[in-house]
Design a protein around this motif. Structure first.
Motif, PDB file in Angstrom:
ATOM      1  N   PRO A  44       0.815  -1.225   0.000  1.00  0.00           N
ATOM      2  CA  PRO A  44       0.000   0.000   0.000  1.00  0.00           C
ATOM      3  C   PRO A  44       0.849   1.277   0.000  1.00  0.00           C
ATOM      4  O   PRO A  44       0.508   2.241  -0.674  1.00  0.00           O
ATOM      5  CB  PRO A  44      -0.829  -0.115   1.281  1.00  0.00           C
ATOM      6  N   LEU A  45       1.956   1.252   0.714  1.00  0.00           N
ATOM      7  CA  LEU A  45       2.832   2.426   0.755  1.00  0.00           C
ATOM      8  C   LEU A  45       3.508   2.644  -0.597  1.00  0.00           C
ATOM      9  O   LEU A  45       3.483   3.756  -1.143  1.00  0.00           O
ATOM     10  CB  LEU A  45       3.883   2.265   1.853  1.00  0.00           C
ATOM     11  N   LEU A  46       4.101   1.592  -1.147  1.00  0.00           N
ATOM     12  CA  LEU A  46       4.765   1.701  -2.448  1.00  0.00           C
ATOM     13  C   LEU A  46       3.774   2.136  -3.528  1.00  0.00           C
ATOM     14  O   LEU A  46       4.033   3.065  -4.291  1.00  0.00           O
ATOM     15  CB  LEU A  46       5.412   0.359  -2.827  1.00  0.00           C
ATOM     16  N   SER A  47       2.621   1.478  -3.563  1.00  0.00           N
ATOM     17  CA  SER A  47       1.601   1.811  -4.552  1.00  0.00           C
ATOM     18  C   SER A  47       1.130   3.250  -4.393  1.00  0.00           C
ATOM     19  O   SER A  47       1.003   3.985  -5.377  1.00  0.00           O
ATOM     20  CB  SER A  47       0.419   0.841  -4.421  1.00  0.00           C
ATOM     21  N   GLY A  48       0.887   3.663  -3.168  1.00  0.00           N
ATOM     22  CA  GLY A  48       0.425   5.029  -2.909  1.00  0.00           C
ATOM     23  C   GLY A  48       1.425   6.082  -3.360  1.00  0.00           C
ATOM     24  O   GLY A  48       1.044   7.106  -3.943  1.00  0.00           O
ATOM     25  N   MET A  49       2.704   5.821  -3.103  1.00  0.00           N
ATOM     26  CA  MET A  49       3.735   6.780  -3.521  1.00  0.00           C
ATOM     27  C   MET A  49       3.825   6.861  -5.039  1.00  0.00           C
ATOM     28  O   MET A  49       3.922   7.955  -5.602  1.00  0.00           O
ATOM     29  CB  MET A  49       5.089   6.392  -2.913  1.00  0.00           C
ATOM     30  N   ILE A  50       3.790   5.712  -5.697  1.00  0.00           N
ATOM     31  CA  ILE A  50       3.880   5.711  -7.159  1.00  0.00           C
ATOM     32  C   ILE A  50       2.641   6.357  -7.772  1.00  0.00           C
ATOM     33  O   ILE A  50       2.750   7.150  -8.716  1.00  0.00           O
ATOM     34  CB  ILE A  50       4.107   4.278  -7.688  1.00  0.00           C
ATOM     35  N   ARG A  51       1.473   6.051  -7.229  1.00  0.00           N
ATOM     36  CA  ARG A  51       0.241   6.654  -7.752  1.00  0.00           C
ATOM     37  C   ARG A  51       0.256   8.165  -7.574  1.00  0.00           C
ATOM     38  O   ARG A  51      -0.155   8.910  -8.473  1.00  0.00           O
ATOM     39  CB  ARG A  51      -0.980   6.034  -7.078  1.00  0.00           C
ATOM     40  N   ALA A  52       0.734   8.644  -6.428  1.00  0.00           N
ATOM     41  CA  ALA A  52       0.811  10.096  -6.205  1.00  0.00           C
ATOM     42  C   ALA A  52       1.778  10.735  -7.200  1.00  0.00           C
ATOM     43  O   ALA A  52       1.492  11.801  -7.752  1.00  0.00           O
ATOM     44  CB  ALA A  52       1.241  10.386  -4.771  1.00  0.00           C
TER      45      ALA A  52
END
Length: 177
Positions: free
Chosen positions: A157-165
């Motif tokens: 969730p952290l990795l995905s959230g950073m990349i999505r942002a």
């Protein structure tokens, strides 16, 4: 209904500019991943197939930029380095992290292309049809990445959230600059 200054919808020019920048960025991410992974794994072969589709998307938008006289984003040199770097870092973390990168980006691109399709409606069939076709392929990339274990990466969730942002940021600035 055509776009007018002050309209809250994206202009066709901004759509073409940001779509070309995004497809260019995708080719650079995959190039970075493949530079690390080579062709030794199933994941690398899967990524290579997705990279080939992204190259086709980029070529279409390169041609559309030339045909319509759209100025490409001035940030292209930055997206070159940033995209390649993101690809290298996620591939170095392992094949599932590379797939997590794809899943995150394609989630945002799905939303981005869907918004463009809603704005285009029945207008500009050339752009609308390409966006619809490419969106379908991006959804396939996301689904393939998830099926390949993207969500199994520690702190997904952290990795995905950073990349999505980062992807949302890239979209927003490429529309304007």
């Amino acid at each position: 209904m055509s776009w007018k200054p002050g309209d809250r919808r994206e202009s066709r020019t901004a759509m073409v500019r940001v779509d070309q920048a995004g497809e260019y960025g995708a080719t650079r991410i995959y190039a970075g991943q493949l530079a690390v992974m080579g062709d030794r794994t199933t994941a690398a072969r899967t990524i290579n197939g997705m990279a080939n589709q992204e190259e086709h998307h980029r070529a279409f938008f390169d041609a559309m930029i030339a045909k319509r006289g759209v100025r490409p984003t001035l940030l292209q040199p930055f997206w070159d380095v940033a995209g390649f770097g993101l690809g290298v870092v996620t591939a170095a973390m392992g094949p599932q992290a590379a797939m997590a990168c794809t899943a995150a980006i394609e989630t945002e691109i799905d939303l981005h292309y869907q918004q463009q399709l809603e704005q285009l409606g029945d207008e500009d069939p050339e752009l609308r049809d390409a966006v619809a076709r490419f969106r379908d392929e991006e959804i396939e990339h996301r689904d393939t990445a998830i099926a390949s274990g993207a969500e199994n990466v520690p702190a997904y969730p952290l990795l995905s959230g950073m990349i999505r942002a980062g992807c949302r940021f890239a979209i927003a600035v490429s529309k304007r600059i």
